[in-house]
Write a protein that holds these residues in place. Structure first.
Motif, PDB file in Angstrom:
ATOM      1  N   THR A   1       0.959  -1.332   0.032  1.00  0.00           N
ATOM      2  CA  THR A   1       0.070   0.016  -0.006  1.00  0.00           C
ATOM      3  C   THR A   1       0.837   1.242  -0.142  1.00  0.00           C
ATOM      4  O   THR A   1       0.530   2.318  -0.544  1.00  0.00           O
ATOM      5  N   GLU A   2       1.855   1.242   0.495  1.00  0.00           N
ATOM      6  CA  GLU A   2       2.805   2.416   0.888  1.00  0.00           C
ATOM      7  C   GLU A   2       3.353   3.088  -0.592  1.00  0.00           C
ATOM      8  O   GLU A   2       3.310   4.383  -0.493  1.00  0.00           O
TER       9      GLU A   2
ATOM     10  N   PHE B   1       1.739   3.531  -2.946  1.00  0.00           N
ATOM     11  CA  PHE B   1       0.725   4.538  -3.591  1.00  0.00           C
ATOM     12  C   PHE B   1       1.047   5.865  -3.362  1.00  0.00           C
ATOM     13  O   PHE B   1       0.590   6.884  -3.954  1.00  0.00           O
ATOM     14  N   ARG B   2       2.002   6.184  -2.419  1.00  0.00           N
ATOM     15  CA  ARG B   2       2.303   7.459  -1.979  1.00  0.00           C
ATOM     16  C   ARG B   2       2.891   8.186  -3.304  1.00  0.00           C
ATOM     17  O   ARG B   2       3.053   9.448  -3.293  1.00  0.00           O
TER      18      ARG B   2
ATOM     19  N   VAL C   1       0.410   9.664  -5.095  1.00  0.00           N
ATOM     20  CA  VAL C   1      -0.099  11.090  -4.142  1.00  0.00           C
ATOM     21  C   VAL C   1       0.879  12.251  -4.476  1.00  0.00           C
ATOM     22  O   VAL C   1       0.561  13.400  -4.624  1.00  0.00           O
TER      23      VAL C   1
END
Lengths: 108, 180
Positions: free
Chosen positions: B15-16, B18-19, B22
């Motif tokens: 998941t991380e 995905f930063r 962002v």
């Protein structure tokens, strides 16, 4: 106004997010969603396990009671056992249906 | 492509990573959202919501278009949803020019006036200007992001440009040349 000049003016329209913790806030929300999704799957697996345990014991208990003759308020116990069997089948079938629907919905 | 790689990693549970999306797209998304919702705090909320939606629906991204096109479409949809909820009112631009110095405009002033004019244009017009001139999206990409057909995109762009020129001209009167 020339196209090139207009384009230069529009470069001023670029905005930046001024909130310094914006990225962290977004990632926090995303991590929370992911944790929630994982725990739903974990709970679903446990639901299936307990469903089979419960179904097994329900069926076993009704089969065991069939062999157990006992008058109950003057009524033959077979009738009571029969009602119990109907109930077990109903509960097993409805819970099985709910579990299947929920599992398929989550898979989508 | 690095974006395809990151999408694969996210779908595999990292998941991380995905930063990356962002930090890469937050400012662009913010500019687009402000075009529609006209308020920076609301825009920040909208962009946050859009990122979460993008994450949740990442499986449905097939790679037929660029990730940015797909994502900005989500931002635009969320922005218009927010506008419908909040019922934003668009007012006519009124800026007091009494204290305005008749010198060459500073860069920060240019930025201020351009963004003020954009804030007071309709959402569609300010959106199309930012997408076409700032983000350099083609008409085809704009159509993909907004759901408009090609003729609507072209007409809106043409009108938006005229509106921008008129409003800037009115606002700055004699000072419009110093912007160029």
């Amino acid at each position: 106004m020339k196209e090139k000049d207009f384009k230069n003016i529009m470069q001023n329209s670029k905005l930046e997010i001024q909130f310094s913790d914006f990225e962290d806030n977004v990632m926090e929300q995303i991590q929370a969603k992911e944790s929630s999704r994982r725990s739903v799957w974990s709970n679903l697996k446990l639901s299936w396990i307990f469903f089979f345990i419960g179904a097994f014991f329900g069926i076993f208990a009704t089969q065991f009671l069939v062999d157990f003759q006992m008058p109950f308020f003057g009524e033959n116990s077979k009738l009571i056992v029969f009602v119990g069997e109907i109930l077990v089948v109903f509960v097993v079938a409805s819970q099985f249906d709910n579990l299947i629907r929920f599992t398929l919905k989550k898979r989508e | 492509m690095i974006e395809e790689l990151i999408i694969k990693k996210v779908l595999n549970g990292d998941t991380e990573v995905f930063r990356f999306f962002v930090s890469t797209y937050k400012d662009l998304a913010f500019s687009v959202a402000v075009s529609v919702v006209k308020d920076e705090f609301t825009a920040a909320d909208v962009v946050q919501e859009a990122f979460v939606k993008a994450f949740e629906n990442l499986k449905s991204f097939k790679g037929k278009s660029k990730f940015s096109t797909w994502f900005i479409r989500i931002v635009i949809n969320e922005s218009f949803k927010s506008v419908q909820k909040e019922k934003v009112h668009y007012t006519n631009l009124v800026i007091e020019l009494e204290d305005f110095q008749k010198d060459e405009l500073k860069k920060s002033d240019q930025k201020f006036f351009v963004n003020e004019v954009l804030k007071n244009m309709s959402p569609n017009e300010s959106l199309v200007l930012r997408l076409f001139y700032l983000n350099e999206n083609s008409i085809k990409e704009i159509c993909e992001m907004t759901g408009w057909d090609e003729s609507k995109a072209k007409v809106t762009l043409h009108r938006a440009r005229k509106t921008m020129e008129e409003k800037l001209s009115n606002l700055l009167k004699n000072e419009v040349e110093s912007l160029l």
